[in-house]
Design a protein around this motif. Structure first.
Motif, short mmCIF file in Angstrom:
data_model
loop_
_atom_site.label_atom_id
_atom_site.label_comp_id
_atom_site.label_asym_id
_atom_site.label_seq_id
_atom_site.Cartn_x
_atom_site.Cartn_y
_atom_site.Cartn_z
N ALA A 1 -0.64 -7.24 -0.46
CA ALA A 1 -1.04 -6.41 -1.61
C ALA A 1 0.09 -6.11 -2.58
N GLY A 2 1.35 -6.24 -2.14
CA GLY A 2 2.48 -5.84 -2.98
C GLY A 2 2.59 -6.61 -4.28
N GLY A 3 2.39 -7.92 -4.22
CA GLY A 3 2.47 -8.74 -5.43
C GLY A 3 1.40 -8.36 -6.44
N GLY A 4 0.22 -8.01 -5.94
CA GLY A 4 -0.86 -7.61 -6.83
C GLY A 4 -0.56 -6.30 -7.55
N VAL A 5 0.15 -5.41 -6.87
CA VAL A 5 0.54 -4.15 -7.51
C VAL A 5 1.47 -4.42 -8.69
N GLU B 1 -2.31 -2.57 -16.18
CA GLU B 1 -3.56 -2.15 -15.55
C GLU B 1 -3.25 -1.22 -14.38
N VAL B 2 -4.20 -0.35 -14.04
CA VAL B 2 -4.03 0.48 -12.86
C VAL B 2 -4.09 -0.43 -11.64
N PRO B 3 -3.07 -0.41 -10.76
CA PRO B 3 -3.08 -1.31 -9.59
C PRO B 3 -4.37 -1.21 -8.80
N LEU B 4 -4.88 -2.36 -8.38
CA LEU B 4 -6.18 -2.44 -7.71
C LEU B 4 -6.23 -1.60 -6.44
N ILE B 5 -5.10 -1.49 -5.73
CA ILE B 5 -5.12 -0.75 -4.46
C ILE B 5 -5.27 0.75 -4.68
N ALA C 1 -6.12 -3.19 -0.03
CA ALA C 1 -5.10 -3.18 1.02
C ALA C 1 -5.72 -2.88 2.39
N LEU C 2 -6.79 -2.08 2.39
CA LEU C 2 -7.45 -1.76 3.65
C LEU C 2 -7.98 -3.02 4.33
N ALA C 3 -8.37 -4.01 3.54
CA ALA C 3 -8.82 -5.29 4.11
C ALA C 3 -7.67 -5.96 4.89
N CYS C 4 -6.45 -5.83 4.38
CA CYS C 4 -5.28 -6.38 5.08
C CYS C 4 -5.07 -5.67 6.41
N VAL C 5 -5.23 -4.35 6.39
CA VAL C 5 -5.04 -3.56 7.62
C VAL C 5 -6.07 -3.96 8.66
N ILE C 6 -7.32 -4.12 8.23
CA ILE C 6 -8.38 -4.52 9.17
C ILE C 6 -8.09 -5.91 9.73
N GLY C 7 -7.66 -6.83 8.88
CA GLY C 7 -7.28 -8.16 9.36
C GLY C 7 -6.13 -8.10 10.34
#
Length: 211
Positions: A129-133, A141-145, A152-158
Motif C-alpha cells: 500500500a505504501g507506493g499507492g499512498v 488526491e486523498v490516499p486511497l487507504i 490496506a486491510l486486504a493486505c493484512v487479510i492476505g
C-alpha cells in the motif's frame, strides 16, 4: 521459496503498479517525465519504506531493473493510452495485481531477514500500500487507504492467510499464491459490494446528521 517465483512476482508487481501510477498521472495531464516519476514512485515507494524500517539498503539502489521496468510501463501507457485512460477498471485491475504481489514479496523479504510473522504482515501491507499512498499524494488526491474503501486491510487479510497456511506446513509457494489470491479477492469483493470500514465522525457531525 523458489527465487524464480519471487522474481516473477516482483516483475509483474512492479509493472502493474508503475502502469497504475502512470495511468493516473496521464489522466491528470502530467508530462512524460512527471508520469514516469509517479509510476516509479508507485512501484518502489512501499518497498523503500519496508527496507528502511528493516535496516536494509533500498532494493532499487542496487538493481536498475525497477527503473527499466517503470520505463517499459511508460511506453506501454503511451501505446495504449486511449484504452487505459478512458477505462477506470484498467487502473483498478493493475493496482490490485500490484497490491497482491507486493504484499507477497514484502512478507517474503521480511521473513528471509529473520523477522517474526507479525512483522512480516505489517511489512507486506506497507510494501503493497505504501507506493499507492505516495502516488495519490503526488497527483493531489486523498490516499486511497484513508478513504472508506478497503485497501490496506486486504493486505493484512492476505498476510494472515499466509501465516495460517504456514502454521499448517503448507509449502511456501502455495502460501504465497493463497496470500495474493486473498488480497485480490478482498479488493474485488470490496468494490463489487461496496464493503468498507465504519467512518470516524466528529461528535458535532453526528448530532447534525440526527437533526
Amino acid at each position: 521459496m523458489d527465487i524464480t517465483f519471487i522474481n516473477v512476482c516482483d516483475f509483474i508487481g512492479t509493472l502493474a503498479f508503475a502502469i497504475s501510477g502512470i495511468r493516473l498521472a496521464s489522466a491528470k495531464h502530467f508530462d512524460l517525465f512527471g508520469a514516469y516519476v509517479v509510476g516509479l514512485t508507485t512501484a518502489i515507494g512501499g518497498g523503500t519504506m519496508r527496507d528502511v524500517m528493516l535496516g536494509l539498503s533500498p532494493f532499487w539502489m542496487t538493481n536498475s531493473f525497477y527503473l527499466i521496468c517503470s520505463a517499459i510501463a511508460l511506453v506501454w501507457v503511451i501505446i495504449f493510452r486511449k484504452l487505459l485512460v478512458r477505462q477506470n477498471n484498467t487502473w483498478f485491475l493493475f493496482d490490485t495485481i500490484g497490491l497482491a504481489l507486493f504484499t507477497v514479496t514484502g512478507m517474503e523479504k521480511t521473513l528471509q531477514a529473520g523477522f517474526p510473522f507479525w512483522t512480516a504482515i505489517i511489512m507486506g501491507s506497507i510494501t503493497g500500500a505504501g507506493g499507492g499512498v505516495l502516488r495519490d499524494v503526488f497527483i493531489n488526491e486523498v490516499p486511497l487507504i484513508f478513504r472508506k474503501e478497503i485497501y490496506a486491510l486486504a493486505c493484512v487479510i492476505g498476510g494472515f492467510g499466509y501465516w495460517i497456511c504456514a502454521r499448517y506446513i503448507v509449502p511456501p509457494l502455495y502460501c504465497s499464491i493463497i496470500c495474493a489470491s486473498l488480497v485480490i479477492l478482498m479488493r474485488f469483493l470490496a468494490v463489487r459490494y461496496r464493503l468498507h470500514l465504519p467512518v470516524l465522525k466528529a461528535e458535532d457531525e453526528s448530532k447534525k446528521a440526527q437533526n
